[in-house]
Design a protein around this motif. Sequence first.
Motif, short mmCIF file in Angstrom:
data_model
loop_
_atom_site.label_atom_id
_atom_site.label_comp_id
_atom_site.label_asym_id
_atom_site.label_seq_id
_atom_site.Cartn_x
_atom_site.Cartn_y
_atom_site.Cartn_z
N GLY A 30 43.18 40.14 49.03
CA GLY A 30 41.87 39.88 49.54
C GLY A 30 40.72 40.21 48.58
N THR A 31 39.53 40.27 49.27
CA THR A 31 38.61 40.30 48.29
C THR A 31 38.46 41.55 47.33
OG1 THR A 31 37.16 39.44 50.05
CG2 THR A 31 35.91 40.43 48.13
N PRO A 32 38.91 42.61 47.78
CA PRO A 32 38.92 43.55 46.67
C PRO A 32 40.01 43.26 45.25
CG PRO A 32 38.99 44.67 48.83
CD PRO A 32 39.31 43.25 48.93
N LEU A 33 40.96 42.75 45.79
CA LEU A 33 41.84 42.54 44.82
C LEU A 33 41.25 41.49 43.79
CD1 LEU A 33 45.84 42.26 45.02
CD2 LEU A 33 44.50 40.73 43.63
N VAL A 34 40.68 40.45 44.57
CA VAL A 34 40.30 39.43 43.68
C VAL A 34 39.11 39.96 42.59
CG1 VAL A 34 38.89 37.13 43.75
CG2 VAL A 34 40.73 37.66 45.32
N VAL A 35 38.20 40.84 43.33
CA VAL A 35 36.91 41.26 42.48
C VAL A 35 37.47 42.17 41.54
CG1 VAL A 35 34.99 42.57 42.74
CG2 VAL A 35 35.36 41.03 44.23
N GLN A 36 38.28 42.96 41.70
CA GLN A 36 38.94 43.84 40.54
C GLN A 36 39.65 43.22 39.84
OE1 GLN A 36 37.96 47.14 40.19
NE2 GLN A 36 36.55 46.66 41.97
N SER A 37 40.44 42.29 39.90
CA SER A 37 41.13 41.50 38.95
C SER A 37 40.26 40.95 37.92
CB SER A 37 42.09 40.58 39.48
OG SER A 37 43.00 40.98 40.42
N LEU A 54 37.85 31.90 30.60
CA LEU A 54 39.12 31.65 31.04
C LEU A 54 39.82 32.88 31.68
CD1 LEU A 54 41.60 29.58 31.06
CD2 LEU A 54 42.14 30.28 28.71
N VAL A 55 39.53 34.08 31.00
CA VAL A 55 40.23 35.34 31.50
C VAL A 55 39.90 35.21 32.97
CG1 VAL A 55 40.07 37.68 31.46
CG2 VAL A 55 40.72 36.43 29.16
N VAL A 56 38.61 35.14 33.62
CA VAL A 56 38.21 35.17 34.71
C VAL A 56 38.77 34.52 35.72
CG1 VAL A 56 36.11 35.40 36.32
CG2 VAL A 56 35.97 36.37 34.21
N VAL A 57 38.93 33.14 35.35
CA VAL A 57 39.72 32.14 36.11
C VAL A 57 40.95 32.43 36.42
CG1 VAL A 57 40.27 29.62 36.03
CG2 VAL A 57 37.89 30.24 35.41
N LEU A 58 41.58 32.65 35.26
CA LEU A 58 43.00 33.05 35.49
C LEU A 58 43.43 34.33 36.18
CD1 LEU A 58 44.48 32.39 31.99
CD2 LEU A 58 44.89 30.94 34.08
N ALA A 59 42.29 35.28 36.19
CA ALA A 59 42.74 36.59 37.02
C ALA A 59 42.47 36.15 38.31
CB ALA A 59 41.81 37.55 36.31
N ILE A 60 41.32 35.58 38.72
CA ILE A 60 41.01 35.17 40.17
C ILE A 60 42.10 34.32 40.80
CG2 ILE A 60 39.71 33.80 41.56
CD1 ILE A 60 37.38 34.89 40.00
N VAL A 61 42.68 33.30 40.02
CA VAL A 61 44.04 32.42 40.37
C VAL A 61 45.13 33.16 40.75
CG1 VAL A 61 45.47 30.67 39.73
CG2 VAL A 61 42.87 30.47 39.30
N ALA A 97 45.63 46.23 37.47
CA ALA A 97 46.77 45.80 36.90
C ALA A 97 46.86 44.21 36.36
CB ALA A 97 47.91 45.90 37.59
N ILE A 98 46.48 43.45 37.48
CA ILE A 98 46.45 41.81 37.06
C ILE A 98 45.36 41.64 36.08
CG2 ILE A 98 45.82 39.70 38.09
CD1 ILE A 98 47.06 40.46 40.57
N SER A 146 36.64 41.73 37.50
CA SER A 146 36.00 42.72 36.88
C SER A 146 36.83 43.44 35.79
CB SER A 146 35.44 43.59 37.73
OG SER A 146 36.37 44.17 38.55
N SER A 147 38.03 43.75 36.19
CA SER A 147 38.89 44.52 34.98
C SER A 147 39.29 43.69 33.79
CB SER A 147 40.25 44.80 35.62
OG SER A 147 40.13 45.72 36.70
N ALA A 148 39.39 42.22 34.15
CA ALA A 148 39.45 41.36 32.83
C ALA A 148 38.47 41.09 32.02
CB ALA A 148 39.86 39.85 33.58
N VAL A 149 37.29 41.33 32.82
CA VAL A 149 36.02 41.12 31.88
C VAL A 149 35.68 42.34 31.03
CG1 VAL A 149 33.60 41.00 31.98
CG2 VAL A 149 35.12 39.79 33.49
N LEU A 150 36.23 43.51 31.52
CA LEU A 150 35.93 44.65 31.04
C LEU A 150 36.88 44.79 29.70
CD1 LEU A 150 35.66 47.34 33.77
CD2 LEU A 150 33.82 46.64 32.17
N VAL A 151 38.15 44.56 29.76
CA VAL A 151 39.24 44.49 28.98
C VAL A 151 38.75 43.54 27.77
CG1 VAL A 151 41.50 43.80 28.37
CG2 VAL A 151 41.20 45.27 30.35
N ALA A 152 38.31 42.20 28.30
CA ALA A 152 37.79 41.17 27.36
C ALA A 152 36.43 41.55 26.19
CB ALA A 152 37.63 39.96 27.84
N THR A 153 35.69 42.35 26.96
CA THR A 153 34.46 42.57 26.17
C THR A 153 34.39 43.89 25.67
OG1 THR A 153 33.43 43.06 28.42
CG2 THR A 153 33.39 40.88 27.64
N LEU A 154 34.84 45.22 26.41
CA LEU A 154 34.56 46.47 25.96
C LEU A 154 35.84 47.14 25.30
CD1 LEU A 154 32.26 47.54 29.24
CD2 LEU A 154 31.78 46.46 27.10
#
Length: 401
Positions: free
Chosen positions: A129-136, A114-121, A92-93, A138-146
Amino acid sequence: MTDAGAQHRLASVLAEVRGRSRSGAGAGWSRVRGGFPLALQAGLAAGLAWFIAHDVIGRPSPFFAPIAAVITLASSVGQRARRTIELVVGVAIGIGIGDAIILLIGSGPWQIGLVVVLAIVVAAAVGGGTPLVVQSASSAVLVATLTSGTGLPYTRFFDALVGGAVGLTVMTVLLPLNPLTVVRRSADPALEAFTEGLHAIADGLSGRDADAVKAALDRLRSAEANFAAFDQAAAAASENVAFAPARWRARGALSQYVEGADQLTYALRNVRVLARRVMTALQDDEPVPECLPTSVRLLGDAVELLREEWARGVEPIATRERALRAAAESGRAYDEGVGFSGGVVVAQVRTTVSDLLRATGIEYAEAPRLVRRAVGWHGRPRTVRRKPGRSRPGASGRGPS
């Protein structure tokens, strides 16, 4: 003679190679057998998540649904419910930030960064935890690129929600793993390594071979990973049986593993201390009464009996009897004569026996009382004046547990 010796050495090497090949193939097949149930779960969950999101709900390209389903099943054992929540929140994030940034400033290399930086922050700010950070991220990258910017953000979040729900349903209702099989597969290597280590220490102590004891200690240190896997498997199996109605009948047998896992870890640590003291006793040329290696060997027998009785799902009565025999045997060492390190070995045997008794379901306070009775200290006065010289610790009415 030389040719015969060379042929003999060659035959030995070839036999060793064949043995390693068979053991390697056997280990590989064992790993395949262990991983196949999870693969089957993940395959079913991915296909079902796509079917529900695409064919039932009508989403045109719900690629987040099967991704979420697979990640749910592949998440760390023992924490799947929490990981699923973190997964959905992370998606969601990532989707929200990705859609917002791309809508405002367009797409491109620096926008993706910038999308990745903001999502992780943001994920870190909400305490994920780690799963939330990773999924935030990766999901932002998918939305931004695909994905295109025309889709509604909540639809992609809904895909992830469907996938997570399907993953949990497959895991707990449609195709739940047998928790006893899972936990036994993890417990057996740990208990077998523990048994072998204790028997090796006993042999080294009996033969006054400090190097053999050190080798056994090194193997026990390596066994820490097996015990960690056992702990994780016990936690995962407990969660599985709690949420899977089809596995509720396994709760009784499973409780033995779940309740005993921590106590066995404590026992392993005490045995490592025991092994170090055995090495010191041998290096200092202290006397080693025969009852001392016998008591350590009986400890190994008790661990092996525990593995067998847990596998049969019966009350571990034989384990308790063998462990108490180890305690009683160790108590004879003071009568026969031990040095300082030998006394510590005796104390560690008794402490390990208490841990094993607790692993079999004996109450915490009851375990050391049974050990004292086995050694012969039950009912002794607790405070008396010490006599000069090293005497049996039972003279004070107290003994280490």
